[in-house]
Design an enzyme around this catalytic site. Structure first.
Site, PDB file in Angstrom:
ATOM      1  N   LYS A 125      27.124 142.704  43.235  1.00 14.24           N
ATOM      2  CA  LYS A 125      27.530 142.797  41.829  1.00 14.24           C
ATOM      3  C   LYS A 125      27.313 141.485  41.070  1.00 14.24           C
ATOM      4  O   LYS A 125      27.838 141.303  39.962  1.00 14.24           O
ATOM      5  CB  LYS A 125      29.001 143.227  41.730  1.00 14.24           C
ATOM      6  CG  LYS A 125      29.238 144.609  42.323  1.00 14.24           C
ATOM      7  CD  LYS A 125      30.220 145.433  41.520  1.00 14.24           C
ATOM      8  CE  LYS A 125      30.265 146.868  42.044  1.00 14.24           C
ATOM      9  NZ  LYS A 125      31.604 147.431  42.104  1.00 14.24           N
TER      10      LYS A 125
ATOM     11  N   TYR B  14      60.492 136.513  45.583  1.00 21.78           N
ATOM     12  CA  TYR B  14      60.759 136.825  44.170  1.00 21.78           C
ATOM     13  C   TYR B  14      62.245 136.678  43.889  1.00 21.78           C
ATOM     14  O   TYR B  14      62.660 136.149  42.865  1.00 21.78           O
ATOM     15  CB  TYR B  14      60.336 138.255  43.831  1.00 21.78           C
ATOM     16  CG  TYR B  14      58.928 138.617  44.241  1.00 21.78           C
ATOM     17  CD1 TYR B  14      57.934 137.650  44.316  1.00 21.78           C
ATOM     18  CD2 TYR B  14      58.590 139.937  44.543  1.00 21.78           C
ATOM     19  CE1 TYR B  14      56.651 137.992  44.708  1.00 21.78           C
ATOM     20  CE2 TYR B  14      57.308 140.281  44.924  1.00 21.78           C
ATOM     21  CZ  TYR B  14      56.342 139.311  45.017  1.00 21.78           C
ATOM     22  OH  TYR B  14      55.075 139.656  45.408  1.00 21.78           O
TER      23      TYR B  14
ATOM     24  N   GLY C 217      37.222 144.986  42.494  1.00 17.42           N
ATOM     25  CA  GLY C 217      38.067 146.088  42.967  1.00 17.42           C
ATOM     26  C   GLY C 217      39.280 146.239  42.053  1.00 17.42           C
ATOM     27  O   GLY C 217      39.565 145.356  41.244  1.00 17.42           O
ATOM     28  N   SER C 218      40.020 147.333  42.191  1.00 20.67           N
ATOM     29  CA  SER C 218      41.127 147.557  41.250  1.00 20.67           C
ATOM     30  C   SER C 218      42.235 146.524  41.444  1.00 20.67           C
ATOM     31  O   SER C 218      42.768 145.980  40.469  1.00 20.67           O
ATOM     32  CB  SER C 218      41.663 148.982  41.391  1.00 20.67           C
ATOM     33  OG  SER C 218      42.233 149.154  42.667  1.00 20.67           O
ATOM     34  N   GLN C 219      42.576 146.234  42.706  1.00 21.75           N
ATOM     35  CA  GLN C 219      43.604 145.222  42.983  1.00 21.75           C
ATOM     36  C   GLN C 219      43.137 143.839  42.538  1.00 21.75           C
ATOM     37  O   GLN C 219      43.888 143.083  41.924  1.00 21.75           O
ATOM     38  CB  GLN C 219      43.891 145.172  44.489  1.00 21.75           C
ATOM     39  CG  GLN C 219      44.536 146.412  45.051  1.00 21.75           C
ATOM     40  CD  GLN C 219      46.029 146.401  44.822  1.00 21.75           C
ATOM     41  OE1 GLN C 219      46.687 145.376  45.009  1.00 21.75           O
ATOM     42  NE2 GLN C 219      46.572 147.508  44.387  1.00 21.75           N
TER      43      GLN C 219
ATOM     44  N   GLU D  55      62.492 134.984  58.590  1.00 24.07           N
ATOM     45  CA  GLU D  55      62.898 136.301  59.067  1.00 24.07           C
ATOM     46  C   GLU D  55      62.738 136.349  60.583  1.00 24.07           C
ATOM     47  O   GLU D  55      62.186 135.421  61.185  1.00 24.07           O
ATOM     48  CB  GLU D  55      62.095 137.407  58.371  1.00 24.07           C
ATOM     49  CG  GLU D  55      60.604 137.354  58.640  1.00 24.07           C
ATOM     50  CD  GLU D  55      59.801 138.324  57.755  1.00 24.07           C
ATOM     51  OE1 GLU D  55      60.264 138.690  56.664  1.00 24.07           O
ATOM     52  OE2 GLU D  55      58.699 138.703  58.172  1.00 24.07           O
TER      53      GLU D  55
ATOM     54  N   HIS E 249      57.004 144.045  58.534  1.00 24.31           N
ATOM     55  CA  HIS E 249      55.945 143.057  58.748  1.00 24.31           C
ATOM     56  C   HIS E 249      55.488 143.088  60.204  1.00 24.31           C
ATOM     57  O   HIS E 249      56.303 143.246  61.108  1.00 24.31           O
ATOM     58  CB  HIS E 249      56.437 141.641  58.446  1.00 24.31           C
ATOM     59  CG  HIS E 249      56.670 141.404  56.995  1.00 24.31           C
ATOM     60  ND1 HIS E 249      57.523 140.432  56.550  1.00 24.31           N
ATOM     61  CD2 HIS E 249      56.186 142.006  55.898  1.00 24.31           C
ATOM     62  CE1 HIS E 249      57.541 140.428  55.226  1.00 24.31           C
ATOM     63  NE2 HIS E 249      56.735 141.388  54.806  1.00 24.31           N
TER      64      HIS E 249
ATOM     65  N   ILE F 229      45.740 137.680  50.523  1.00 25.18           N
ATOM     66  CA  ILE F 229      46.944 138.525  50.419  1.00 25.18           C
ATOM     67  C   ILE F 229      46.828 139.797  51.248  1.00 25.18           C
ATOM     68  O   ILE F 229      47.796 140.548  51.372  1.00 25.18           O
ATOM     69  CB  ILE F 229      47.247 138.914  48.954  1.00 25.18           C
ATOM     70  CG1 ILE F 229      46.132 139.798  48.382  1.00 25.18           C
ATOM     71  CG2 ILE F 229      47.487 137.698  48.106  1.00 25.18           C
ATOM     72  CD1 ILE F 229      46.594 140.669  47.237  1.00 25.18           C
ATOM     73  N   THR F 230      45.657 140.047  51.805  1.00 22.91           N
ATOM     74  CA  THR F 230      45.408 141.299  52.512  1.00 22.91           C
ATOM     75  C   THR F 230      46.455 141.583  53.585  1.00 22.91           C
ATOM     76  O   THR F 230      46.711 140.749  54.452  1.00 22.91           O
ATOM     77  CB  THR F 230      44.016 141.257  53.157  1.00 22.91           C
ATOM     78  OG1 THR F 230      43.069 140.957  52.147  1.00 22.91           O
ATOM     79  CG2 THR F 230      43.681 142.591  53.820  1.00 22.91           C
TER      80      THR F 230
END
Lengths: 380, 294
Positions: free
Chosen positions: B43, B162, B18-20, B212, B250, B96-97
């Site tokens: 695939k 980050y 997939g692209s991600q 959080e 979230h 990560i979904t």
């Protein structure tokens, strides 16, 4: 997504949970029509997503058409804790012998489901939990195994519900659990769950919160979404696919990532400002997203200054900078903008903005500096 | 040392085609991570920039000896992908979904615990894990991390992770491992799992913990720290000004009634001897101070 009481009841009904016959009404005439249909006496109930409706005069018994007119007229337009009543739920009044409480929610620390059942309903469960914790029967449910009728029967016994209510309640609890799981609820709460003098059990109120992550398998939620918010800013943001929450302050906030957006609100507050909103533009901060974000914030008359707080991870700051410039060409912004750009390609991003900086388009090196600057504008 | 992953960890990417999956999988490989295969049903036999693709996790594990999987698939397929990874022999799963229904997460987590007790799930809805200079599984940009320790980072929020990495790296302070546990209500790996691993890791000398609003994981972590943690912990909790009843981005970041407030979390952490800071910059500065004093 929180549902209105009437939506919660309609949702319950889909899973076979007994609720009172009734319908919605947006005008006095509609209220009368519903009352005539379901039969007197009826209860006229304000539909707002906030507790304490009864105390605020938002729930009234009506014995005839004149009383329906009177109460519907008074309640429509009523302000209940900042929520204006625009819709009523009119239902057949029930005689009440006993009031119970039942709910299902996620027990986050234990990663199981938590059922709460109490013979003391009709009052806030937090109050019961505080004053008489033994009156609540807790049930931990393994999400893989679910809740069966035998367990529900033991549970109603443990909660010491009246004998006459036990079997019906056990069956209702299994349906409510079904509604909670198959219906993808974060919360499914009945308070009160009532026993009538003729020994019938049904849900007199409904508090339902849906898990929006599950909306891909619930096309029927579309109707709930249409009534989700009254806030014109939130409506506009939703149309543009933005993750936006309207607040009351004067500093418009745009950040990438939910944590950073929350943190931006906090820092603005720490340096003496107030945030006008929460807005997370997520990972793809291109010109379209940035323009949409600025448009929504610009539409808020309370906003006096805008804080764009970006930390590039996967998002590249040079792309963000280009997005901001493009957006500014498309949208006329009335408030000064302070940007803090850091992370991936921050140097390139700041360089792109440099020739365009002015008294109302400013960059600051850190989140704190930027917060101070933007709050100075907002409070000026 | 690092926790959970190191330079020898072999990783497959579920959803590599997939692209991600392609973007992040190749970035992880470029960072130096041993990305040895991809999995996409139908695939098998193809490749993505030289990385062989398999039809199933089982085939990929048999062919490559991978022990870790990076799951980058849409929410409706994620639960199945997690269970397939565990059944296929993977012992460390990073998902990560974002946007998996809470009920699916609850069922998946409980099935993992019961059927595959040796398997660790990180996430879902997390940025992943990076052990600077050794292994990067997920979407964290490798260039903001600095190898060599001595700080371990654990965080519920992606961008604040980050931010924390950046603040420390800029001051020349490296990280042993940075773990993003994610912002969903049912995280596979929690604060305590990570704190315990950092406490046991001799190269980690101090820990930055970013929490959080919502839930009570921070309070539980505070209790654990009080009784078990000897290394200094610096903490920042986002959402002091968040309004109750609203999900702040979230799925897990919501104050319900009076539960899950930032203030309660900060109080609990302070009572456990944690250095609680009021913003990420302050937390970074405090950590610099602590590391310099070690």
């Amino acid at each position: 997504m929180d549902l209105f009481e009437y939506q919660g009841k309609q949702y319950f009904a889909r899973f076979g949970i007994a609720v009172s016959p009734g319908d919605i009404a947006d005008t006095v005439e509609e209220a009368v029509a519903v009352a005539e249909r379901v039969g007197y006496p009826v209860v006229v109930k304000a539909q707002v997503k906030v507790g304490g409706r009864g105390k605020a005069g938002g729930v009234k018994l009506a014995n005839d058409v004149d009383e329906v007119r009177l109460h519907a007229g008074n309640i429509l337009g009523l302000d209940i804790k900042g929520h204006i009543v625009r819709r009523l739920w009119i239902e057949r009044s029930s005689d009440i012998a006993k009031e119970y409480y039942a709910s299902f929610t996620l027990d986050r620390p234990n990663k199981t489901h938590l059922g709460m059942l109490s013979a003391q309903g009709g009052v806030e469960i937090e109050v019961v939990a505080e004053e008489n914790p033994d009156a609540i029967a807790f049930l931990s449910i393994d999400p893989v195994r679910g809740l069966d009728l035998a367990t529900a029967r033991r549970w109603v016994n443990e909660a010491e519900l009246d004998e006459a209510a036990r079997e019906q309640t056990a069956e209702l609890l299994v349906k409510l659990y079904d509604c909670y799981t198959k219906g993808d609820c974060d919360l499914a709460e009945v308070n009160p769950l009532i026993l009538t003098p003729d020994n019938r059990v049904h849900a007199l109120d409904a508090k339902v919160t849906l898990d929006e992550n599950a909306s891909f398998r619930h096309p029927e939620w579309e109707e709930f979404r249409a009534t989700e918010t009254d806030d014109p800013r939130e409506k506009m943001a939703k149309e543009r696919g933005l993750n936006y929450i309207g607040l009351d302050g004067t500093v418009g906030i745009i950040a990438n990532g939910a944590g950073l957006a929350m943190s931006t609100l906090d820092v603005v507050n720490q340096v003496g400002g107030t945030a006008a909103n929460f807005l997370d533009i997520g990972g793809g901060a291109n010109a379209d997203v940035m323009a949409a974000a600025l448009e929504v914030i610009n539409s808020d008359p309370k906003v006096k200054a805008i804080f764009v707080n970006i930390f590039g991870g996967i998002t590249r700051v040079d792309e963000v900078a280009k997005g901001v410039l493009e957006a500014l060409e498309r949208v006329k912004i009335s408030s000064p903008i302070v940007l803090r750009l850091d992370g991936t390609n921050a140097v390139e991003g700041r360089a792109i903005l440099a020739p365009h900086l002015s008294a109302t388009l400013i960059t600051e090196p850190t989140m704190l500096d930027a917060a101070r600057r933007v709050v100075a504008f907002a409070n000026a | 040392m690092s926790i959970f992953v190191d330079e020898n960890t072999k990783v497959i990417v579920q959803g590599l085609t997939g692209s991600q999956g392609r973007f992040h999988g190749l970035r992880n490989r470029d960072y130096g991570t041993k990305v040895v295969g991809g999995v996409t049903p139908g695939k098998g036999g193809t490749d993505v920039d030289g990385i062989p693709v398999f039809n199933t996790v089982k085939e990929a594990v048999e062919a490559t000896g991978a022990t870790a999987s990076f799951i980058v698939v849409p929410p409706k397929f994620a639960s199945e992908a997690i269970l397939e990874a565990a059944a296929g022999g993977i012992t460390f799963i990073v998902c990560i979904t974002e946007g998996i229904p809470a009920h699916d997460e609850a069922v998946t987590f409980n099935r993992l615990v019961e059927e595959f007790p040796g398997v660790r799930l990180l996430g879902p809805n997390c940025p992943g894990i990076i052990s600077p200079g050794k292994c990067n599984i997920g979407i964290t940009s490798g260039d903001i991390a600095l190898a060599g320790g001595p700080v371990g980072i654990v965080s519920r929020s992606g961008t604040l992770t980050y931010q924390a990495l950046h603040e420390l790296s800029q001051q020349g302070i490296g990280q042993t491992t940075c773990v993003g546990i994610g912002g969903d209500p049912v995280p596979g790996t929690n604060f305590i799992d990570c704190l315990a691993a950092f406490q046991a890791d001799p190269e980690t000398k101090a820990v930055m913990m970013i929490g959080e609003i919502g839930g009570s994981e921070e309070e539980r972590a505070a209790e654990w720290i009080k009784h078990n943690m000897t290394k200094p912990v610096v903490s920042y909790i986002a959402g002091v000004t968040a309004p109750p009843g609203r999900k702040m981005g979230h799925a897990g970041a919501i104050i319900s009634g009076s539960k899950g407030t930032a203030q309660a979390k900060m109080d609990a952490l302070r009572a456990a001897g944690v250095h609680v800071c009021l913003n990420p910059t302050e937390a970074g500065q405090k950590m610099v101070e602590i590391v310099k004093g070690l």
